[in-house]
Design a protein around this motif. Structure first.
Motif, mmCIF file in Angstrom:
data_model
loop_
_atom_site.group_PDB
_atom_site.id
_atom_site.type_symbol
_atom_site.label_atom_id
_atom_site.label_comp_id
_atom_site.label_asym_id
_atom_site.label_seq_id
_atom_site.Cartn_x
_atom_site.Cartn_y
_atom_site.Cartn_z
ATOM 1 N N GLU A 35 35.893 32.775 41.870
ATOM 2 C CA GLU A 35 34.850 32.396 40.912
ATOM 3 C C GLU A 35 34.678 33.401 39.774
ATOM 4 O OE1 GLU A 35 32.697 33.949 44.695
ATOM 5 O OE2 GLU A 35 34.454 32.717 44.198
ATOM 6 N N GLN A 36 35.247 34.594 39.895
ATOM 7 C CA GLN A 36 35.161 35.568 38.819
ATOM 8 C C GLN A 36 36.065 35.207 37.646
ATOM 9 O OE1 GLN A 36 35.505 39.022 41.887
ATOM 10 N NE2 GLN A 36 34.733 39.966 40.019
ATOM 11 N N VAL A 84 42.580 48.124 41.158
ATOM 12 C CA VAL A 84 41.471 48.307 40.212
ATOM 13 C C VAL A 84 40.400 49.096 40.948
ATOM 14 C CG1 VAL A 84 39.720 47.210 38.777
ATOM 15 C CG2 VAL A 84 41.984 46.146 39.026
ATOM 16 N N ARG A 85 40.159 50.299 40.485
ATOM 17 C CA ARG A 85 39.270 51.189 41.211
ATOM 18 C C ARG A 85 37.806 50.797 41.027
ATOM 19 N NH1 ARG A 85 40.016 57.764 40.913
ATOM 20 N NH2 ARG A 85 39.762 58.179 43.144
ATOM 21 N N ARG A 86 37.017 51.166 41.994
ATOM 22 C CA ARG A 86 35.562 51.003 41.935
ATOM 23 C C ARG A 86 35.033 51.566 40.621
ATOM 24 N NH1 ARG A 86 30.543 49.827 42.575
ATOM 25 N NH2 ARG A 86 29.221 50.772 44.191
ATOM 26 N N GLY A 87 34.073 50.846 40.012
ATOM 27 C CA GLY A 87 33.464 51.312 38.780
ATOM 28 C C GLY A 87 34.177 50.906 37.512
ATOM 29 N N ALA A 88 35.220 50.069 37.630
ATOM 30 C CA ALA A 88 35.900 49.527 36.441
ATOM 31 C C ALA A 88 35.413 48.102 36.206
ATOM 32 C CB ALA A 88 37.408 49.553 36.619
ATOM 33 N N TYR A 89 35.236 47.728 34.961
ATOM 34 C CA TYR A 89 34.799 46.370 34.619
ATOM 35 C C TYR A 89 35.987 45.534 34.172
ATOM 36 C CZ TYR A 89 32.762 42.496 32.015
ATOM 37 O OH TYR A 89 32.450 41.234 31.552
ATOM 38 N N ILE A 90 36.160 44.387 34.803
ATOM 39 C CA ILE A 90 37.208 43.445 34.439
ATOM 40 C C ILE A 90 36.527 42.117 34.106
ATOM 41 C CG2 ILE A 90 39.379 42.373 35.095
ATOM 42 C CD1 ILE A 90 39.472 45.419 35.148
ATOM 43 N N ALA A 91 36.681 41.658 32.872
ATOM 44 C CA ALA A 91 35.981 40.458 32.412
ATOM 45 C C ALA A 91 36.729 39.191 32.809
ATOM 46 C CB ALA A 91 35.811 40.510 30.893
ATOM 47 N N LYS A 92 36.039 38.083 32.684
ATOM 48 C CA LYS A 92 36.615 36.769 32.951
ATOM 49 C C LYS A 92 37.811 36.521 32.035
ATOM 50 C CE LYS A 92 35.317 31.886 33.200
ATOM 51 N NZ LYS A 92 34.199 30.909 33.016
ATOM 52 N N GLY A 93 38.846 35.925 32.605
ATOM 53 C CA GLY A 93 40.020 35.572 31.819
ATOM 54 C C GLY A 93 41.052 36.669 31.700
#
Length: 250
Positions: A68-69, A80-89
């Motif tokens: 769903e992300q 992908v390490r904790r504290g990283a932001y990965i956006a939709k798409g």
């Protein structure tokens, strides 16, 4: 009742995109020192933990993603390490590594063997080609991270470090190295960029060489050169056609 520490809340806020390690304020990128300080606190608070054959700080273990992300993480060794932001798409091809504090915005392609370093800021619809290295920085906390703005195209094997800023829709050709110590010459406008000056919008940058200072007889005799980067043109209709991303792969 479970108490959330300040550093833990900071990591949660980074992952959700509520805070960033750098912000665009009054026309320039500025490091968020409070956020970076709390990342360092998380490292101090962490204890080593073994999980799935790896050993790392218990509070900075890699993220897991859910359907769903709307994020596509292809199997094959990506972390992908904790504290990283990965956006939709966002699409992440294996193997790639995205470190704590990094921000990767919507629609960006992270290709194979790419490193996105700690606190690096990657904009919307950026293409990070195979083996691109985006440097990270945690200390000193006031140091700006590397910033790649929206719709930039970073060619295979390019290395961008030491807080370099690449503005919107710029194109960095394969093999270009950008750091504070490598001069960038704009041969369209007959000038050398100032130290720390961002790569301009729509600029197309290729690798180049320049002679060693002529007062060095030994270097002159051998014809030695030093590395540089050259802005050879700015994006036009022809370059747009060659940079069309493979939308059908998305």
């Amino acid at each position: 009742m479970v108490t959330t520490t300040i550093w833990e809340k900071n990591l949660n806020d980074l992952e959700s995109g509520r805070v960033r390690a750098a912000n665009f304020i009054d026309g320039k990128w500025v490091a968020n020192t409070e956020v970076k300080a709390q990342i360092l606190e998380a490292f101090k608070a962490g204890v080593l933990k073994e999980e799935n054959g790896f050993v790392d700080k218990h509070n900075l273990m890699p993220q897991s993603f859910r359907l769903e992300q709307g994020i596509r993480v292809v199997p094959g060794g990506t972390s992908v390490r904790r504290g990283a932001y990965i956006a939709k798409g966002v699409i992440i091809m294996p193997p790639s590594y995205i470190n704590v504090g990094a921000f990767v915005d919507e629609g960006t392609m992270v290709d194979s063997h790419v490193l996105v370093g700690s606190c690096a800021q990657i904009g919307k619809k950026v293409h990070l080609s195979t083996a691109v290295q985006i440097g990270g920085v945690l200390e000193p906390i006031g140091a700006n991270p590397v910033v790649i703005e929206d719709e930039a195209f970073i060619g295979a094997g390019a290395v961008i470090v030491e807080g370099i800023i690449v503005k919107r829709r710029a194109v960095i050709a394969p093999g270009v190295i950008l750091s504070k110590g490598i001069p960038v010459y704009d041969i369209v406008n007959n000038r050398m960029l100032e130290k720390g000056e961002p790569i301009p919008e729509n600029a197309i940058v290729v690798p180049g060489n320049r002679p060693v200072k002529s007062d060095n007889e030994y270097a002159t005799k051998l014809g030695l050169t030093l590395q540089c980067a050259i802005i050879v043109k700015y994006r036009d209709e022809k370059s747009e056609a060659s940079l069309v991303l493979e939308d059908f792969l998305r």
